[in-house]
Design an enzyme around this catalytic site. Structure first.
Site, PDB file in Angstrom:
ATOM      1  N   GLU A 154       0.804  -1.226   0.000  1.00  0.00           N
ATOM      2  CA  GLU A 154       0.000   0.000   0.000  1.00  0.00           C
ATOM      3  C   GLU A 154       0.837   1.276   0.000  1.00  0.00           C
ATOM      4  O   GLU A 154       0.540   2.219  -0.734  1.00  0.00           O
ATOM      5  CB  GLU A 154      -0.940   0.020   1.212  1.00  0.00           C
ATOM      6  N   HIS A 169     -10.359  -4.438  10.885  1.00  0.00           N
ATOM      7  CA  HIS A 169     -11.004  -4.257   9.583  1.00  0.00           C
ATOM      8  C   HIS A 169     -12.299  -3.461   9.691  1.00  0.00           C
ATOM      9  O   HIS A 169     -13.100  -3.481   8.774  1.00  0.00           O
ATOM     10  CB  HIS A 169     -11.306  -5.612   8.935  1.00  0.00           C
TER      11      HIS A 169
END
Lengths: 454, 356
Positions: free
Chosen positions: A189, A258
């Site tokens: 990322e 998450h």
């Protein structure tokens, strides 16, 4: 004792699916690992495997059935020690399509958002022909349309190309635009956020997908230090027209790492545009605007909304203005300000309250930065009471900001303290009951309204 | 001949076993020192001297309180920027670097006045006084900064290279970073994608031996930094970064490799900064003798002067040059001191490009 085969949940957020095809028939012997059926979700077709050994004694949901709820009994298997011929009484399973899933298997608090009267978007002309699409398709269409329009636009991220998107938002883009413009990255990322930002500085129009914004924490340095500040630091010389997009906020049963809403984080940064749409028309119109925008945009989607169907203008170039809130439902007694998935909950709460004689106005902020203060304050001046409904933590939230604005600029209009309804101030727990208790819902919103209206 | 570089600066010759390991893979040619014409060499000298004198002046202005915050000087490293950027094609190739960026801008011919005025935080500065020493850009020169976060420019540079490839414009990105940045994770994320996608980028590690106060040996398990790309199949070349002709020679080889579509290349420039990491660094982590030894034995400007002497350029001619440069630098300091500060309304401009 017959073993019940139930409609499986093939993703954390799946609520129902289509039983596309049976690959076995009644009387067949199956063993663990055999493919029994093909099941379609809104994302993909999945194979359903046998776990137990035995003989299929009864298929209770025929192939081709749509909308089979997760947990519905779809077949029965007689175990090894049973007489294969002792078919389970068909009568007992006749009620095949009835959703039988107990409530605690439906962790999504918004699964049954009541349809509320929705005020039309001022930016969408009355009489515009509409079509029903899922939010996921609306996002894909927005990217595809902008890619057709401008060769500088490309999409980059993990699994966006050959896999067609981890959440199938980029489905079909590789086929249409090829590997030059739809680019799979390694799991990296920080690196690809930097590459996208550099490409934007060099003149391209990247759309960088994060599989979820939770993973963008690895890349937040480039979003803030590289993308957001460059125009200012360069005295307006170097722009960074980039879109960082992906699902944000709590999904379902995926635990603390998450499940997090980053809207307040990014909204605190000057130099960024932060958009967090609720419905498909806004998602499409605002993503198109974001891609055309000269400034860096953080575009926060919600996984739980991806599969939901909304009305979207059928034709034409549907581009919405950034920085404009929308009144989703008009009311006179109280204003409920929200964004993203919270808007659906606020509309649900408003519907409940209407039955009690409380008229609630619901505002969807749509853009979190820059914030449309005027729409909020105008509504406050009308209703004199306001709450904020936010799927996220309370501390230093978008709600905190709205409260500050109401205090600073709307104090004389206030007849009650501005309240906020949010998730609990804890990391997201996994257990279904704890998660449900932690998340905001329509009842919590309605309760809060009752406190300040009565 | 130029004086022999100090021992600690000189690049090590690759060992036999490494050469064997690389034997199955194509590698760039071994670079040879660039054969500069007298005019070219004079220009290298002039540019390096401009950086040296400019940076000395910046140091003075800092001492007088006219420059604030962080100010990282390039003194000692001049041959790197000049040797590399002289090989680029202006208007086609792009350059990006970290916060020690004054030299790279001067090497691109950017007006010393607007650089110095940025250092003093004036409206005429290249970033209107809103960036400062570490945040300067010139998109018209394809110079993309000027980045204050250590290592960020490597990913951003890979993005610029991605843009060159996407637009098929034939350009190459030159991305500079230091020995300190070479330990940042995103550098390796970028190496991986750059090689995977054969991006046209030259990664340049300016190894000036110290990441702030930490020597390479105290920070890097593999201290031969040119090897840092090998596991990504990026060929690495170690270069004497104190010798402008060696640097330019390496640039030629690297550009040939990258322009022919073979993907990135990594150049480790062995160099040295004479001053502290920033103006506030007393540099107690190394001895005066060490610094003096490099100055005496491998100074890039003295080395270039020796090459020029071989070509028959005398001290007199260089003195004229020196005088010209002092004038340019003094003028830039005057400009930077006398230019007005930005209007207070500038606080609110350039936050966003568009109105919403």
């Amino acid at each position: 004792m017959a073993i019940e085969l139930k409609m499986p949940a093939l993703s954390p957020t799946m609520e129902e699916g289509t039983l596309a095809k049976w690959l076995v028939k009644e009387g067949d012997s199956v063993k663990s690992g055999d493919i029994l059926a093909e099941i379609e979700t809104d994302k993909a077709t999945m194979e359903f495997e046998a776990v137990d050994e035995g003989v299929i004694t009864s298929i209770t949901v025929p192939e081709g059935t749509d909308g089979v709820k997760v947990g519905t009994v779809i077949a029965l298997i007689a175990g090894e020690d049973e007489e294969a011929t002792t078919k389970a009484a068909p009568k007992a399973v006749e009620a095949k399509a009835t959703p039988t899933a107990p409530e605690n298997e439906q962790p999504t608090p918004t699964a049954t958002a009541a349809p509320a009267p929705v005020k039309s978007d001022p930016a969408t002309a009355a009489g515009t022909a509409m079509t029903s699409v899922t939010l996921r398709e609306a996002l894909r269409d927005a990217m595809a349309e902008e890619m057709r329009r401008d060769d500088r636009v490309f999409v980059m991220g993990e699994e966006v190309a050959e896999y067609q998107g981890a959440y199938k938002v980029t489905q079909g883009l590789l086929d249409e635009f090829g590997a030059r413009r739809v680019i799979d990255t390694p799991i990296t990322e920080y690196g690809f956020a930097g590459i996208g930002t550099g490409a934007a500085m060099g003149g391209l129009r990247p759309v960088i997908e994060f599989m979820t914004f939770n993973f963008a924490m690895q890349a937040i340095d480039h979003i803030i230090n590289s993308a957001a500040k460059t125009n200012y630091m360069s005295g307006g010389q170097m722009r960074c027209p980039i879109v960082f997009r992906g699902p944000n906020g709590a999904a379902a049963r995926v635990g603390a790492q998450h499940s997090q809403n980053y809207a307040p984080w990014y909204a605190s940064v000057p130099g960024l545009i932060v958009i967090s749409p609720y419905d498909a028309a806004d998602a499409k119109g605002l993503l198109k605007a974001a891609i055309r925008c000269e400034d860096p945009v953080v575009f926060l989607e919600n996984e739980l909304l991806y599969g939901r169907t909304f009305e979207v203008p059928a034709e034409g170039d549907h581009v919405l203005p950034i920085g404009r809130a929308r009144i989703m439902r008009e009311g006179t007694d109280v204003t409920i300000v929200s964004y993203s998935i919270g808007v659906g909950l606020a509309l649900e709460a408003a519907e409940k309250l209407a039955g009690e004689g409380i008229s609630a106005e619901v505002i969807d902020l749509r853009t979190i930065r820059p914030l449309d203060k005027a729409t909020v304050l105008t509504s406050l001046a009308k209703t004199n009471r306001l709450i904020v409904a936010e799927e996220g933590w309370p501390t230093c939230s978008v709600g905190s900001e709205i409260i500050a604005i109401c205090m600073e600029e709307g104090f004389d209009d206030l007849d009650a303290p501005v309240m906020r309804v949010t998730n609990e101030d804890v990391p997201m727990p996994y257990a279904a009951n704890l998660e449900k208790a932690t998340l905001i819902n329509a009842d919590k919103i309605a309760d809060c309204v009752r406190k300040i209206v009565r | 001949m130029a004086k022999t570089p100090a021992k600690k600066i000189a690049p090590k010759k690759a060992s036999v076993s490494e050469d064997a390991a690389r034997a199955n893979r194509e590698r760039p040619m071994e670079p040879v020192p660039y054969k500069a014409s007298k005019e070219e060499l004079l220009e290298f000298y002039r540019q390096m001297l401009l950086i040296r004198r400019f940076e000395e002046k910046a140091g003075q202005l800092y001492g007088l309180g006219l420059i604030g915050g962080f100010c990282h000087l390039y003194i000692g490293q001049e041959a790197v920027a000049i040797g590399l950027q002289s090989a680029l094609t202006p208007g086609k190739d792009s350059v990006i670097t970290g916060y020690r960026d004054h030299g790279h801008m001067l090497a691109y011919g950017i007006d010393p006045n607007v650089i110095m005025a940025e250092l003093t935080g004036r409206a005429a500065g290249i970033s209107k006084g809103k960036g400062g020493s570490m945040h300067m850009f010139s998109t018209s020169h394809k110079f993309y900064g000027g980045h204050g976060i250590v290592g960020a420019q490597v990913s951003l540079g890979a993005g610029l290279a991605f843009g060159h490839k996407y637009a098929n414009d034939g350009g190459v990105c030159l991305a500079y970073f230091g020995d300190g940045a070479s330990n940042q994770g995103q550098v390796y994320e970028s190496f991986n994608m750059a090689e995977l996608w054969k991006l046209p980028i030259i990664f340049v590690i300016e190894n000036n031996q110290y990441a702030m106060g930490t020597s390479v040996n105290r920070a890097s398990s593999e201290d031969q930094l040119y090897r840092r790309g090998e596991s990504f199949r990026i060929p690495g070349i170690q270069v004497d970064g104190m010798d402008v002709l060696a640097v330019r020679g390496a640039a030629e080889v690297a550009l040939d490799w990258v322009r022919s579509g073979k993907g990135p290349v990594l150049l480790e420039m062995k160099t040295y900064r004479y001053r502290g990491h920033s103006m506030s660094d007393p540099a107690k982590y190394r001895s005066r003798d060490e610094v003096q030894s490099v100055r005496d034995n491998s100074d890039p400007i003295e080395g270039c002067k020796a090459y020029l002497a071989e070509m028959g350029v005398g001290e007199d001619q260089l003195k004229i040059l020196e005088k010209e440069i002092r004038t340019i630098v003094n003028n830039s300091a005057d400009f930077a001191e006398t230019s007005p500060e930005p209007d207070l309304s500038e606080v609110y401009t350039d936050v966003l490009v568009e109105q919403y």
